[in-house]
Design a protein around this motif. Structure first.
Motif, PDB file in Angstrom:
ATOM      1  N   MET A 150      13.397  -0.241  -1.710  1.00 32.16           N
ATOM      2  CA  MET A 150      12.496  -0.758  -0.671  1.00 32.16           C
ATOM      3  C   MET A 150      11.895  -2.081  -1.134  1.00 32.16           C
ATOM      4  O   MET A 150      11.152  -2.118  -2.116  1.00 32.16           O
ATOM      5  N   LEU A 151      12.222  -3.168  -0.418  1.00 30.75           N
ATOM      6  CA  LEU A 151      11.692  -4.474  -0.811  1.00 30.75           C
ATOM      7  C   LEU A 151      10.343  -4.743  -0.162  1.00 30.75           C
ATOM      8  O   LEU A 151       9.483  -5.390  -0.756  1.00 30.75           O
ATOM      9  N   GLY A 152      10.183  -4.278   1.073  1.00 27.73           N
ATOM     10  CA  GLY A 152       8.942  -4.548   1.774  1.00 27.73           C
ATOM     11  C   GLY A 152       9.179  -4.593   3.256  1.00 27.73           C
ATOM     12  O   GLY A 152      10.166  -4.039   3.760  1.00 27.73           O
ATOM     13  N   ALA A 188       7.170   1.725   6.726  1.00 35.30           N
ATOM     14  CA  ALA A 188       7.130   1.178   5.365  1.00 35.30           C
ATOM     15  C   ALA A 188       6.399   2.126   4.420  1.00 35.30           C
ATOM     16  O   ALA A 188       6.829   2.351   3.283  1.00 35.30           O
ATOM     17  N   ALA A 189       5.301   2.687   4.893  1.00 38.18           N
ATOM     18  CA  ALA A 189       4.535   3.620   4.055  1.00 38.18           C
ATOM     19  C   ALA A 189       5.394   4.821   3.677  1.00 38.18           C
ATOM     20  O   ALA A 189       5.366   5.287   2.534  1.00 38.18           O
ATOM     21  N   GLY A 239       1.874   4.974  -9.500  1.00 36.23           N
ATOM     22  CA  GLY A 239       2.456   5.972 -10.396  1.00 36.23           C
ATOM     23  C   GLY A 239       3.559   6.787  -9.735  1.00 36.23           C
ATOM     24  O   GLY A 239       3.891   6.540  -8.578  1.00 36.23           O
ATOM     25  N   PRO A 240       4.123   7.746 -10.413  1.00 36.20           N
ATOM     26  CA  PRO A 240       3.777   8.143 -11.787  1.00 36.20           C
ATOM     27  C   PRO A 240       4.246   7.127 -12.842  1.00 36.20           C
ATOM     28  O   PRO A 240       3.690   7.108 -13.925  1.00 36.20           O
ATOM     29  N   ARG A 286     -13.544  13.510   0.852  1.00 37.89           N
ATOM     30  CA  ARG A 286     -12.221  13.296   1.435  1.00 37.89           C
ATOM     31  C   ARG A 286     -11.852  11.823   1.337  1.00 37.89           C
ATOM     32  O   ARG A 286     -12.556  10.969   1.835  1.00 37.89           O
ATOM     33  N   ARG A 315      -5.203  19.199  -4.637  1.00 37.78           N
ATOM     34  CA  ARG A 315      -4.505  18.767  -5.850  1.00 37.78           C
ATOM     35  C   ARG A 315      -4.888  19.617  -7.050  1.00 37.78           C
ATOM     36  O   ARG A 315      -4.065  19.964  -7.870  1.00 37.78           O
ATOM     37  N   GLY A 367       3.209  -0.033  10.248  1.00 33.90           N
ATOM     38  CA  GLY A 367       3.262   0.113   8.796  1.00 33.90           C
ATOM     39  C   GLY A 367       3.641   1.519   8.351  1.00 33.90           C
ATOM     40  O   GLY A 367       3.875   1.761   7.160  1.00 33.90           O
ATOM     41  N   ASP A 424      -2.837  11.537  -8.405  1.00 39.37           N
ATOM     42  CA  ASP A 424      -1.403  11.274  -8.323  1.00 39.37           C
ATOM     43  C   ASP A 424      -1.120  10.112  -7.374  1.00 39.37           C
ATOM     44  O   ASP A 424      -2.040   9.488  -6.845  1.00 39.37           O
ATOM     45  N   ARG A 425       0.163   9.863  -7.180  1.00 39.35           N
ATOM     46  CA  ARG A 425       0.594   8.725  -6.363  1.00 39.35           C
ATOM     47  C   ARG A 425      -0.066   8.724  -4.985  1.00 39.35           C
ATOM     48  O   ARG A 425      -0.618   7.719  -4.533  1.00 39.35           O
ATOM     49  N   GLN A 426      -0.025   9.891  -4.333  1.00 42.82           N
ATOM     50  CA  GLN A 426      -0.582   9.976  -2.985  1.00 42.82           C
ATOM     51  C   GLN A 426      -2.083   9.701  -2.987  1.00 42.82           C
ATOM     52  O   GLN A 426      -2.610   8.988  -2.137  1.00 42.82           O
ATOM     53  N   GLN A 427      -2.768  10.243  -3.991  1.00 50.12           N
ATOM     54  CA  GLN A 427      -4.213  10.052  -4.043  1.00 50.12           C
ATOM     55  C   GLN A 427      -4.577   8.599  -4.352  1.00 50.12           C
ATOM     56  O   GLN A 427      -5.510   8.050  -3.757  1.00 50.12           O
ATOM     57  N   THR A 464       0.089   0.201  -1.462  1.00 49.42           N
ATOM     58  CA  THR A 464      -0.183   1.043  -0.298  1.00 49.42           C
ATOM     59  C   THR A 464       0.967   1.003   0.713  1.00 49.42           C
ATOM     60  O   THR A 464       0.981   1.814   1.649  1.00 49.42           O
ATOM     61  N   GLY A 465       1.884   0.084   0.542  1.00 54.68           N
ATOM     62  CA  GLY A 465       3.149   0.110   1.288  1.00 54.68           C
ATOM     63  C   GLY A 465       3.064   0.176   2.803  1.00 54.68           C
ATOM     64  O   GLY A 465       4.003   0.647   3.442  1.00 54.68           O
ATOM     65  N   GLY A 466       1.976  -0.263   3.401  1.00 63.29           N
ATOM     66  CA  GLY A 466       1.870  -0.241   4.854  1.00 63.29           C
ATOM     67  C   GLY A 466       0.762   0.675   5.364  1.00 63.29           C
ATOM     68  O   GLY A 466       0.451   0.680   6.553  1.00 63.29           O
ATOM     69  N   LEU A 467       0.140   1.423   4.455  1.00 67.40           N
ATOM     70  CA  LEU A 467      -0.879   2.391   4.887  1.00 67.40           C
ATOM     71  C   LEU A 467      -2.145   1.707   5.409  1.00 67.40           C
ATOM     72  O   LEU A 467      -2.793   2.232   6.314  1.00 67.40           O
ATOM     73  N   GLN A 497     -10.041   1.443 -10.757  1.00 66.32           N
ATOM     74  CA  GLN A 497      -9.244   2.426 -11.491  1.00 66.32           C
ATOM     75  C   GLN A 497      -9.385   3.759 -10.767  1.00 66.32           C
ATOM     76  O   GLN A 497     -10.467   4.333 -10.759  1.00 66.32           O
ATOM     77  N   TYR A 533       6.390  -5.403  -1.224  1.00 65.21           N
ATOM     78  CA  TYR A 533       6.562  -4.403  -2.271  1.00 65.21           C
ATOM     79  C   TYR A 533       7.252  -5.021  -3.480  1.00 65.21           C
ATOM     80  O   TYR A 533       6.855  -4.800  -4.612  1.00 65.21           O
ATOM     81  N   ARG A 536      -2.870   5.990  -3.584  1.00 61.84           N
ATOM     82  CA  ARG A 536      -2.630   5.218  -2.362  1.00 61.84           C
ATOM     83  C   ARG A 536      -3.755   5.441  -1.353  1.00 61.84           C
ATOM     84  O   ARG A 536      -4.266   4.499  -0.735  1.00 61.84           O
ATOM     85  N   GLU A 537      -4.161   6.686  -1.199  1.00 65.54           N
ATOM     86  CA  GLU A 537      -5.218   7.055  -0.248  1.00 65.54           C
ATOM     87  C   GLU A 537      -6.565   6.429  -0.632  1.00 65.54           C
ATOM     88  O   GLU A 537      -7.278   5.884   0.208  1.00 65.54           O
ATOM     89  N   THR A 568       7.903   3.933   1.030  1.00 62.17           N
ATOM     90  CA  THR A 568       7.328   3.686  -0.301  1.00 62.17           C
ATOM     91  C   THR A 568       6.604   4.928  -0.823  1.00 62.17           C
ATOM     92  O   THR A 568       5.885   4.859  -1.817  1.00 62.17           O
TER      93      THR A 568
END
Lengths: 425, 425
Positions: B310-312, B297-298, A368-369, A231, B167, B294, A402-405, A292-295, A398, A317, A407-408, B301
């Motif tokens: 979204m700038l940040g 913001a998350a 991504g994407p 997870r 996924r 956050g 996908d995008r969510q994964q 990660t935009g705040g995560l 690397q 960002y 970021r996670e 994004t």
């Protein structure tokens, strides 16, 4: 474990996937803690035939107790008690004490002083909810729906009927456990222990290979119930065992720790969040996040009391915010790209300096994407760590998915990088 | 709906309540969209006997298709394919094409150039995952686990076996639907339409009262399957119906829209996120967050391409960051408290000015469990919105629940406040 249970969750909204079931997992965990083996969890809609089929199925599976959740409301589609009455061959009968209790609850909510003021639809609802299978034990309601405990019969397990709203169910649980029905059904339970190892950077096949070896080298391995779960980049290895198999578990834990000492980071159930807080000691932390935009900040403020160490952060960002808010040189971005170790280092240094923190962590990557550039495919992420008095550094990872994964996985990698870095203090 | 299905979720980690099941609800929704009636959803641990018992149970319930999720991994506790092979009386056989596919996936991940370089544990894992029941259709893997579709037999439904990682399962679903096994099993389904209304600020009892009225005033109401779901402060009203009942749905939607015009904000399934992006038009947005740490913001994004608007943002968790990074006057915090409309306004104005954005949203509140002060209990949250060329303002909300719920409800409220504010342009 000699005592088995089944859980039946009722509700079309759960079966249809409109709402996530919170009761099944909660009841399951409580039963496991008691040393009860949960064999089956079934979900059915608000249809008596399907519910009856599930009760019959669990009965054939030799469970000692069935716990049902939901279907106790006042409306016509709430049919659990009637169905259980039929299943247990006990006709429904009005419980005057429960009728009085429900009526009092409703009057206190609605501020009616006498029962005569209640609308007829409310009285009908009270009368419906006060019907209990004959000889069953009623469990006083927290809301308006009483629970019911029906003792085991010949070739039929005991049934504990609880309401659907999680708060009502959870607050009625302790009383339910004290009923004669439940204490009798669970009298042979053997309390079990659950231990968890947490690993980061360990693949499931590598762990699988180790478990295969453990099977032949760890004495008592077969008494342990090992489950693995991947997870968010972390591998959780949970093992359940009876008290007298503790030495087998100790042997397994030692074996795995020796094999994967660099990957297993927790043996006492603590998560990376806990280690991070511990290793910060009295230091403060801030974040600078792009992909990660705040995560990461959200994770660091997730725990109560997090203001003791988490000062805040910047979600940089856009490149302008990277430059303006945390001082990443524009020509550095132009030269190396926003997704580069240079920029990750400048972000961590910049946010630590601007927000006056001891520790900073930064993320910049391509979730991504879109956004891939030559040499930097989707999933490329740079993570920087700054610790006061030490050289700031960054790593490149690397990540798949996908995008969510992406970021996670970046959040997990960032927390682990901070923990590892602070571990070398 | 004449076609029935059952879903079997496998995994001790789900049965034990350690992780929430995401596959059951997802598969259930996809089947319902196809016009398949989901009769039962069952969960079992990684024990072949229990899985077999559930497959037998569903078989007796006359379902046309069983979908299983999980238990396809390389470890010894992943036993679904073997159990399904036994259930369908089809011995396992190595699928050379699948073995090759899995090997290629692994080599590309690990950058091994030839199979000879693979460790023996990996080769064992590949060989295990390439075993398919004879005569079944293999579904190429997205990860390393192929799916399997086993045609219906005499008095036995078709079985579709899919992997546990959401996924992988989701990306393999479209291919699974094209197998002969599944198209044959579902050939009699009656396609249904699903429409969703989204409301914010509408309570479940108020909606329930409207639905009771709709029952008598909306022609054809009983042909509609209406489900309501409260989630993160939003009420989702999902209705499923056959093509020739579309006029009944239109009547219901009109009825509800008239009753709750100020609460229902979406009739075409679009979420508040979509409306926010639309109403921003070409403007940019930034965030200043305290209690949500956050999460706003998350969320902003979360969508691909969000860098277009979204700038940040700044996570101003500590008062020093509020003052230093976004210019909230320290004496304002001292006078009104960090959780105040004054501070929320200053946060929104400050972050808009510092990060040069057209729109800003701010949150400051007491997520709990600690932090309550006289007059400001846990759950008190102030949300500010700044839009260029207009007066910045803030509102105070009182949210119920625990820390996580207060944070979640604050995110929803913040997004809706921005959408509502931009709606008055």
């Amino acid at each position: 474990m000699s005592t088995r249970a089944g859980i039946v969750v009722t509700g079309t909204e759960v079966l249809s996937g409109w709402i996530a079931d919170r009761n099944g997992p909660w009841v399951s965990q409580r039963l496991l803690e008691l040393g009860v083996d949960v064999a089956h969890l079934t979900v059915c809609g608000d249809r008596p035939d399907d519910l009856r089929a599930q009760l019959d199925f669990l009965s054939t599976q030799g469970v000692d107790l069935i716990v049902t959740t939901g279907g106790l409301g006042p409306t016509a589609d709430d049919l659990t008690v009637a169905t259980v009455a039929e299943f247990t061959s006990r006709p429904l009968a009005r419980d005057p004490e429960m009728a009085h209790t429900i009526e009092s609850v409703i009057r206190s909510w609605r501020r009616y002083s006498t029962v005569d003021e209640l609308p007829s639809s409310t009285i009908a609802a009270i009368e419906k909810q006060a019907l209990i299978p004959q000889g069953a034990e009623a469990i006083p309601p927290t809301g308006t729906a009483p629970g019911v405990a029906v003792p085991a019969g010949e070739a039929r397990p005991a049934v504990l009927v609880l309401p659907g709203p999680p708060r009502e169910l959870q607050s009625m649980w302790p009383t339910a456990l004290t009923t004669d029905t439940v204490t009798t059904a669970l009298r042979d339970r053997v309390p079990a222990t659950l231990e968890t190892l947490r690993a980061y950077g360990l693949s499931e096949p590598d762990l699988a290979a180790s478990l295969v070896d453990a099977e032949t080298t760890v004495a008592g391995f077969h008494a342990l119930e090992v489950t693995t779960c991947m997870r968010g980049g972390e591998l959780e290895i949970s093992t359940q065992f009876a008290a007298n198999d503790a030495s087998a578990y100790d042997a397994l834990a030692s074996f795995l720790l020796e094999r994967h000492s660099d990957r297993i980071y927790s043996t006492d159930g603590r998560a990376v969040d806990d280690l991070l807080i511990e290793r910060l000691a009295d230091r403060t932390i801030v974040t600078a996040e792009s992909c990660t935009g705040g995560l990461v900040a959200a994770r660091l403020t997730d725990r109560p009391g997090s203001s003791a160490y988490m000062l805040g952060g910047v979600v940089s960002y856009s490149n302008d915010v990277k430059t303006g808010a945390i001082g990443v040189p524009a020509d550095m971005i132009a030269e190396h790209g926003a997704v580069s170790e240079e920029v990750a280092v400048a972000m961590a240094d910049g946010v630590a300096a601007r927000l006056h923190a001891d520790v900073a962590v930064s993320t910049t990557g391509i979730a991504g994407p879109g956004g891939a550039v030559p040499g930097k495919p989707v999933g490329t992420v740079c993570i920087g760590v700054a610790v006061a008095g030490r050289d700031t550094f960054a790593v490149t990872r690397q990540f798949p998915g996908d995008r969510q994964q992406v970021r996670e996985l970046t959040v997990a990698a960032a927390l682990h990088l901070v923990v590892d870095t602070l571990g070398f203090d």
